[in-house]
Design a protein around this motif. Structure first.
Motif, PDB file in Angstrom:
ATOM      1  N   GLU A  97     -10.050   3.398   8.827  1.00 55.13           N
ATOM      2  CA  GLU A  97     -11.249   4.216   9.046  1.00 55.13           C
ATOM      3  C   GLU A  97     -11.894   3.849  10.391  1.00 55.13           C
ATOM      4  O   GLU A  97     -12.377   4.727  11.128  1.00 55.13           O
ATOM      5  CB  GLU A  97     -12.249   4.003   7.909  1.00 55.13           C
ATOM      6  N   PRO A 132      -7.542   0.064   4.199  1.00 60.40           N
ATOM      7  CA  PRO A 132      -8.187   1.384   4.289  1.00 60.40           C
ATOM      8  C   PRO A 132      -9.381   1.413   5.231  1.00 60.40           C
ATOM      9  O   PRO A 132      -9.504   2.326   6.062  1.00 60.40           O
ATOM     10  CB  PRO A 132      -8.596   1.681   2.837  1.00 60.40           C
ATOM     11  N   GLU A 133     -10.259   0.424   5.130  1.00 59.94           N
ATOM     12  CA  GLU A 133     -11.443   0.424   5.983  1.00 59.94           C
ATOM     13  C   GLU A 133     -11.080   0.171   7.442  1.00 59.94           C
ATOM     14  O   GLU A 133     -11.743   0.685   8.354  1.00 59.94           O
ATOM     15  CB  GLU A 133     -12.455  -0.610   5.491  1.00 59.94           C
ATOM     16  N   ARG A 190      -9.437   5.805   3.218  1.00 61.77           N
ATOM     17  CA  ARG A 190     -10.090   5.179   2.066  1.00 61.77           C
ATOM     18  C   ARG A 190      -9.891   5.989   0.784  1.00 61.77           C
ATOM     19  O   ARG A 190     -10.039   5.452  -0.314  1.00 61.77           O
ATOM     20  CB  ARG A 190     -11.579   4.980   2.334  1.00 61.77           C
ATOM     21  N   ASP A 191      -9.533   7.277   0.927  1.00 62.24           N
ATOM     22  CA  ASP A 191      -9.376   8.133  -0.252  1.00 62.24           C
ATOM     23  C   ASP A 191      -7.935   8.249  -0.724  1.00 62.24           C
ATOM     24  O   ASP A 191      -7.700   8.645  -1.876  1.00 62.24           O
ATOM     25  CB  ASP A 191      -9.901   9.542   0.045  1.00 62.24           C
ATOM     26  N   ARG A 213      -8.482  11.166   3.999  1.00 62.01           N
ATOM     27  CA  ARG A 213      -8.970   9.994   4.726  1.00 62.01           C
ATOM     28  C   ARG A 213      -8.335   8.730   4.163  1.00 62.01           C
ATOM     29  O   ARG A 213      -8.054   8.654   2.958  1.00 62.01           O
ATOM     30  CB  ARG A 213     -10.490   9.905   4.610  1.00 62.01           C
ATOM     31  N   TRP A 255       0.826  -1.197   0.000  1.00 62.14           N
ATOM     32  CA  TRP A 255       0.000   0.000   0.000  1.00 62.14           C
ATOM     33  C   TRP A 255       0.863   1.251   0.000  1.00 62.14           C
ATOM     34  O   TRP A 255       1.896   1.283   0.672  1.00 62.14           O
ATOM     35  CB  TRP A 255      -0.894   0.013   1.238  1.00 62.14           C
TER      36      TRP A 255
END
Length: 335
Positions: free
Chosen positions: A312, A308-309, A13-14, A11, A4
Motif C-alpha cells: 500500500e 500488504p501494508e 490489503r484487500d 488493493r 502470501w
C-alpha cells in the motif's frame, strides 16, 4: 509452507491472504527451487494485485519477482548448482511461484551468486532495478559521458538505480520527484538537478536546466503525463526509454511528434538476454558496488506479516528506494 497468496483483484490489503499450508513448489526443467531469505518489493506487485500487470498469473497465486535465498534443488536442464549456495534471482512469478513464501522457483538463467558482504535485503533488491537501469542506459539508450540524462521518478527503486548509473557513465543527471524529502534523497544519490514536480513544471524546468536544448536521454519508469512532459523537452536526436508505468498507464506515444521532433522511443526490459550477457552486466554492476560507487538503498526491511501494508505504501508513492520483505527470520538487512 507459509506464504502470501493473491486471491482476487483489488488493493493489496484487500486481496492478499496469508496461508500456512501452501504446497512446496516443484522445479520445472529450467528453474531452481530456493529457500527464501528476503524478497524485493516493487510496483509490479501492486499491479498484479489489481490484475493490471501483463504477466499476472491465474488467481490464486504467490507473487514476488525478486529473491535472495539458498538453493535447495533444481530442474533437469539446470547445471552447476550446489545445494546451500546463496543466490539472488528473478523468480518464476508469472507461474505463481514468487518469493512471498518460504520457498519459490528462480529462473536458472537469472540466478546469480550474492557477493560476500552484501546483505540479503540488498541482494533481493539488486537484480531487477540495477539490470533494468544498466540495459536501459548502456545497451538500449547508448548514454555517453557528457550527455544529459533525465530520470523520471528518480526516488523510486529503478529510478534510484538509473540516477547512480547515469552518474557512473559520466552523464549530467536531472531527476524528477514528488516532494521536498525526495529532492534531498536524489541529491544524495548524486543527481545534479532535482525537479519537484509538485512545485515545478517538468518541461519548463528541464529546458531551463539545459539552456533550452533538452535532455539527450530520458529514463521513464512513470509513463502517463510524465512521459508527455518529457517528450516536450527531449533533445534533437534524443532517446526516451520506456521502462514502466508507475502512473498506471504507459506514455502515450504520438508517432507524428516523434518524427517531427526527431527523437526515438525505445523499449527496455531485462529479459531475453542470454546468461553470458547477464553475467557480464552483473560483473560490472557488482564491481561498482564493491568499490562503494553503487548502492542499493533499502528504506525498510519489512517483517513477513507486513506485506500488504508495505505494498500500500508503494502504491501511494511513499517509499524512497526499495523495500525488502524478511521472509526468513535470519534474513540480514543493512545496518
Amino acid at each position: 509452507m507459509r506464504g502470501w497468496q493473491t486471491v482476487k483483484p483489488g488493493r493489496p490489503r484487500d486481496v492478499l491472504e496469508f496461508k500456512t499450508d501452501l504446497a512446496e513448489p516443484s522445479p520445472r526443467a529450467d528453474t531452481v527451487r530456493v529457500e527464501v531469505l528476503a524478497a524485493g518489493m516493487g510496483l509490479p506487485d501492486v499491479f498484479m494485485c489489481q490484475g493490471s500487470y501483463a504477466m499476472t498469473p491465474q488467481i490464486p497465486f504467490t507473487q514476488g519477482q525478486e529473491v535472495v535465498g539458498r538453493v535447495i534443488d533444481w530442474g533437469d536442464a539446470v547445471r552447476n548448482r550446489r545445494a546451500g549456495d546463496r543466490v539472488m534471482a528473478v523468480t518464476s512469478f508469472f507461474t505463481g511461484n514468487g518469493s512471498y513464501a518460504e520457498q519459490c522457483l528462480a529462473l536458472d538463467d537469472f540466478c546469480l551468486p550474492v557477493p560476500d558482504g552484501m546483505t540479503d535485503a540488498e541482494g533481493a533488491a539488486f537484480l531487477i532495478p540495477m539490470h533494468t537501469a544498466y540495459i536501459g542506459l548502456v545497451t538500449r539508450g547508448k548514454l555517453e559521458a557528457g550527455e544529459t540524462l533525465l530520470v523520471l521518478g528518480g526516488a523510486g527503486g529503478t529510478g534510484s538505480a538509473a540516477v547512480q548509473i547515469g552518474k557512473l557513465l559520466g552523464a549530467r543527471v536531472i531527476a524528477t520527484v514528488a516532494g521536498a524529502d525526495k529532492v534531498e534523497y536524489c541529491k544524495g544519490l548524486g543527481a545534479d538537478v532535482v525537479i519537484d514536480r509538485k512545485q515545478q513544471d517538468i518541461t519548463e524546468a528541464v529546458r531551463e536546466a539545459t539552456d533550452g536544448r533538452g535532455a539527450d536521454c530520458v529514463y521513464d519508469p512513470v509513463g502517463g503525463a510524465a512521459f508527455t512532459a518529457a517528450s516536450k523537452c527531449v533533445a534533437h536526436e534524443g532517446r526516451i526509454l520506456l521502462i514502466g508505468f508507475a502512473s498506471g498507464s504507459w506514455g502515450p506515444v504520438d508517432p507524428a511528434h516523434v518524427v517531427y521532433q526527431n527523437y526515438s522511443v525505445v523499449g527496455v526490459i531485462p529479459s531475453n538476454y542470454d546468461r553470458a550477457f547477464k553475467e557480464a552486466a552483473q560483473e560490472r554492476l557488482v564491481g561498482w558496488w564493491k568499490e562503494g560507487r553503487l548502492q542499493v538503498h533499502i528504506e525498510e526491511m519489512v517483517p513477513f506479516d507486513g506485506l500488504p501494508e508495505a505494498l500500500e505504501r508503494l502504491a501511494a508513492s511513499q517509499v524512497q528506494g526499495k523495500l525488502a520483505l524478511a521472509v526468513h527470520p535470519d534474513a540480514t538487512a543493512p545496518s
